[in-house]
Design an enzyme around this catalytic site. Structure first.
Site, mmCIF file in Angstrom:
data_model
loop_
_atom_site.group_PDB
_atom_site.id
_atom_site.type_symbol
_atom_site.label_atom_id
_atom_site.label_comp_id
_atom_site.label_asym_id
_atom_site.label_seq_id
_atom_site.Cartn_x
_atom_site.Cartn_y
_atom_site.Cartn_z
ATOM 1 N N ASP A 272 0.366 -1.211 -0.332
ATOM 2 C CA ASP A 272 0.260 0.035 0.117
ATOM 3 C C ASP A 272 0.684 1.180 -0.320
ATOM 4 O O ASP A 272 1.852 1.502 0.386
ATOM 5 C CB ASP A 272 -0.951 -0.187 1.049
ATOM 6 C CG ASP A 272 -2.220 0.441 1.129
ATOM 7 O OD1 ASP A 272 -3.001 0.153 0.852
ATOM 8 O OD2 ASP A 272 -2.204 2.315 1.585
ATOM 9 N N LYS B 277 -13.027 1.605 -14.595
ATOM 10 C CA LYS B 277 -13.341 0.509 -14.803
ATOM 11 C C LYS B 277 -14.205 -0.238 -15.501
ATOM 12 O O LYS B 277 -14.082 -1.614 -15.709
ATOM 13 C CB LYS B 277 -14.560 0.840 -13.068
ATOM 14 C CG LYS B 277 -13.657 1.033 -11.594
ATOM 15 C CD LYS B 277 -13.075 0.253 -11.618
ATOM 16 C CE LYS B 277 -12.096 0.777 -9.857
ATOM 17 N NZ LYS B 277 -11.577 -0.019 -9.192
ATOM 18 N N ASN C 77 -5.751 -4.649 -6.493
ATOM 19 C CA ASN C 77 -6.778 -3.766 -5.963
ATOM 20 C C ASN C 77 -6.849 -2.526 -5.790
ATOM 21 O O ASN C 77 -7.985 -1.941 -5.587
ATOM 22 C CB ASN C 77 -7.508 -4.538 -4.568
ATOM 23 C CG ASN C 77 -7.615 -3.970 -3.794
ATOM 24 O OD1 ASN C 77 -9.277 -3.994 -4.257
ATOM 25 N ND2 ASN C 77 -6.978 -2.913 -2.967
ATOM 26 N N TYR D 40 -13.331 7.651 -13.248
ATOM 27 C CA TYR D 40 -13.323 6.599 -12.250
ATOM 28 C C TYR D 40 -14.783 4.858 -13.878
ATOM 29 O O TYR D 40 -14.123 4.557 -13.433
ATOM 30 C CB TYR D 40 -14.418 6.417 -11.308
ATOM 31 C CG TYR D 40 -14.228 5.436 -10.427
ATOM 32 C CD1 TYR D 40 -13.086 5.254 -9.696
ATOM 33 C CD2 TYR D 40 -15.596 4.497 -10.071
ATOM 34 C CE1 TYR D 40 -13.611 3.580 -8.452
ATOM 35 C CE2 TYR D 40 -15.578 3.600 -9.607
ATOM 36 C CZ TYR D 40 -14.412 3.014 -8.839
ATOM 37 O OH TYR D 40 -14.924 2.274 -7.896
ATOM 38 N N ASP E 154 3.925 2.363 -4.474
ATOM 39 C CA ASP E 154 2.381 3.163 -5.377
ATOM 40 C C ASP E 154 2.570 2.914 -6.034
ATOM 41 O O ASP E 154 3.429 2.618 -6.993
ATOM 42 C CB ASP E 154 3.434 4.733 -5.386
ATOM 43 C CG ASP E 154 2.642 5.831 -5.730
ATOM 44 O OD1 ASP E 154 1.260 5.257 -6.485
ATOM 45 O OD2 ASP E 154 2.429 7.326 -5.272
ATOM 46 N N VAL E 155 1.363 2.787 -6.952
ATOM 47 C CA VAL E 155 1.351 1.587 -7.683
ATOM 48 C C VAL E 155 1.354 2.639 -9.064
ATOM 49 O O VAL E 155 0.983 1.935 -10.439
ATOM 50 C CB VAL E 155 -0.107 1.051 -7.887
ATOM 51 C CG1 VAL E 155 -0.092 -0.678 -7.451
ATOM 52 C CG2 VAL E 155 -1.502 2.094 -8.039
ATOM 53 N N THR F 286 -16.527 2.011 2.841
ATOM 54 C CA THR F 286 -14.841 0.766 2.944
ATOM 55 C C THR F 286 -13.782 2.841 3.269
ATOM 56 O O THR F 286 -15.503 3.774 3.168
ATOM 57 C CB THR F 286 -14.268 0.608 2.017
ATOM 58 O OG1 THR F 286 -14.406 1.623 1.046
ATOM 59 C CG2 THR F 286 -14.339 -0.381 1.628
HETATM 60 N N1 LIG Z 1 -16.031 0.641 -1.781
HETATM 61 C C1 LIG Z 1 -16.989 0.586 -2.634
HETATM 62 O O1 LIG Z 1 -18.188 1.048 -2.139
HETATM 63 C C2 LIG Z 1 -16.339 0.324 -4.220
HETATM 64 C C3 LIG Z 1 -16.820 -0.263 -5.374
HETATM 65 C C4 LIG Z 1 -16.395 -0.301 -6.161
HETATM 66 C C5 LIG Z 1 -15.580 -0.539 -6.268
HETATM 67 N N2 LIG Z 1 -14.111 -0.828 -5.371
HETATM 68 C C6 LIG Z 1 -12.770 -0.217 -5.882
HETATM 69 O O2 LIG Z 1 -11.899 -1.536 -4.455
HETATM 70 C C7 LIG Z 1 -10.770 -1.073 -4.512
HETATM 71 C C8 LIG Z 1 -9.963 -0.971 -3.156
HETATM 72 O O3 LIG Z 1 -11.159 0.343 -2.900
HETATM 73 P P1 LIG Z 1 -11.949 1.002 -1.060
HETATM 74 O O4 LIG Z 1 -13.415 0.770 -0.808
HETATM 75 O O5 LIG Z 1 -11.057 -0.638 -0.807
HETATM 76 O O6 LIG Z 1 -10.941 1.670 -0.578
HETATM 77 P P2 LIG Z 1 -9.743 2.312 -0.012
HETATM 78 O O7 LIG Z 1 -9.929 3.897 0.127
HETATM 79 O O8 LIG Z 1 -10.377 1.882 1.583
HETATM 80 O O9 LIG Z 1 -9.009 1.733 0.332
HETATM 81 C C9 LIG Z 1 -7.842 2.096 -1.002
HETATM 82 C C10 LIG Z 1 -6.475 1.218 -0.453
HETATM 83 O O10 LIG Z 1 -5.763 1.430 -1.781
HETATM 84 C C11 LIG Z 1 -4.299 2.713 -1.273
HETATM 85 N N3 LIG Z 1 -3.852 3.138 -2.498
HETATM 86 C C12 LIG Z 1 -4.644 4.719 -3.079
HETATM 87 N N4 LIG Z 1 -3.696 4.605 -3.692
HETATM 88 C C13 LIG Z 1 -3.083 4.099 -3.562
HETATM 89 C C14 LIG Z 1 -1.174 3.993 -5.154
HETATM 90 N N5 LIG Z 1 -1.384 4.717 -5.968
HETATM 91 N N6 LIG Z 1 -0.790 2.734 -4.442
HETATM 92 C C15 LIG Z 1 -0.619 1.952 -3.388
HETATM 93 N N7 LIG Z 1 -2.291 1.698 -2.781
HETATM 94 C C16 LIG Z 1 -2.834 3.344 -3.027
HETATM 95 C C17 LIG Z 1 -5.141 3.265 -0.235
HETATM 96 O O11 LIG Z 1 -3.747 3.971 0.850
HETATM 97 C C18 LIG Z 1 -5.819 2.086 0.884
HETATM 98 O O12 LIG Z 1 -5.033 1.927 1.569
HETATM 99 C C19 LIG Z 1 -10.688 0.150 -5.619
HETATM 100 O O13 LIG Z 1 -10.313 -0.305 -6.727
HETATM 101 C C20 LIG Z 1 -12.107 0.229 -5.733
HETATM 102 O O14 LIG Z 1 -12.215 1.480 -6.653
HETATM 103 C C21 LIG Z 1 -14.987 0.140 -4.417
#
Ligand SMILES: NC(=O)c1ccc[n+]([C@@H]2O[C@H](COP(=O)([O-])OP(=O)(O)OC[C@H]3O[C@@H](n4cnc5c(N)ncnc54)[C@H](O)[C@@H]3O)[C@@H](O)[C@H]2O)c1
Length: 263
Positions: A42, A172, A95, A168, A68-69, A203
């Site tokens: 992360d 996706k 992810n 976004y 950092d991705v 989240t």
């Molecule tokens: N929560 C939702 O409703 C939802 C719905 C559909 C898809 N998603 C997808 O799920 C995935 C995770 O999201 P989440 O909801 O758990 O969000 P979140 O913000 O709770 O967690 C995301 C994590 O990714 C890390 N991150 C952010 N930028 C980064 C980078 N450049 N390099 C490495 N790490 C990085 C953050 O520090 C965090 O720990 C994402 O791809 C998001 O698009 C989430």
């Protein structure tokens, strides 16, 4: 094979991006509970170390790594280094991703507000980094003639979604088709790749807006179960797609959305 063995990941090495919290942490926890040595990566150093400590505290095999991705060369070399260190790479969960802000019916989210810098950032973090992650992981898995790649997409890549930003939704949709397209090539070496398409989950995404009652209510109203999901509810699907149990599933984009896309 007994169904328990089908979900057994002992001796396997898993790598998860964006694993410090939210869905990434839940999926890392799932594969670690199945027995995999799990690398949680992360951009948030403090949070990823805490997340890793939580798993280790339960006797699970976990390593924390700051990554950092968006740093594409570093992303590739870190995956290579990890595979070399452990001598294998069995599971990659791509992810990490960020929100693009509010949806098209808001002043800030309307198409007139297009910001090319923001657009490029979203493409880099939500799309290009996923391709590099797949590419780097696949190179190791193809040599092994086995591997599971799981990508976090979104139902916002399947249908229109009032509450999410343009960039976004675009990234996706692209990620989902990237998974299908990659499945063509990777199948030749027995590597499977699938996307999980979550609906609304509680989240920290989007500066924590899922934690605001009115936003959560709006998202919930779009689902059949009339609620947003809790991160642990993604664990079962992640466990399936990461394990031998999913040997005949590839190129799939699987919604996990409380029935949102059934409507
Ligand atoms: N929560 C939702 O409703 C939802 C719905 C559909 C898809 N998603 C997808 O799920 C995935 C995770 O999201 P989440 O909801 O758990 O969000 P979140 O913000 O709770 O967690 C995301 C994590 O990714 C890390 N991150 C952010 N930028 C980064 C980078 N450049 N390099 C490495 N790490 C990085 C953050 O520090 C965090 O720990 C994402 O791809 C998001 O698009 C989430």
């Amino acid at each position: 094979m007994h169904v328990k063995e089908m979900f057994d990941l002992k001796g396997k090495v898993a790598f998860v991006t964006g694993a410090a919290r939210g869905l990434g942490f839940a999926m890392a926890e799932a594969v670690a509970e199945q027995g995999a040595t799990t690398i949680l990566s992360d951009v948030d150093e403090v949070a990823v170390n805490e997340a890793c400590a939580r798993l280790r505290g339960r006797g699970l095999s976990a390593e924390g790594l700051v990554l950092d991705v968006g740093e594409l060369d570093l992303l590739r070399s870190t995956i290579d280094r990890t595979a070399a260190h452990f001598g294998r790479l069995d599971i990659m969960i791509a992810n990490a991703g960020i929100s693009a802000g509010p949806g098209p019916l808001t002043e800030r989210g309307a198409m007139a507000q297009f910001d090319p810098v923001h657009w490029d950032t979203l493409l880099r973090l939500n799309l290009t980094s996923v391709f590099i992650t797949i590419q780097a992981a696949a190179a190791h898995m193809r040599k092994q003639k086995s591997g599971r790649i799981v990508v976090t997409s979104s139902i916002a890549g399947i249908r229109a979604e009032r509450m999410v930003g343009y960039a976004y939704a675009a990234t996706k949709a692209a990620v989902s088709n990237l998974v299908r397209q990659s499945a063509v090539e990777l199948a030749t070496d027995n590597v499977t790749i699938n996307a999980i398409a979550p609906g609304p989950f509680l989240t920290d995404i989007g500066q924590g807006r899922m934690r605001q009652a009115d936003t959560a209510k709006q998202f919930a109203a779009d689902t059949l179960l009339n609620r947003i999901g809790l991160p642990h509810e993604i664990k079962g699907l992640a466990a399936l797609l990461a394990s031998p149990a999913s040997s005949y599933i590839t190129g799939a984009v699987i919604p996990i959305d409380g029935g949102a896309t059934a409507i």
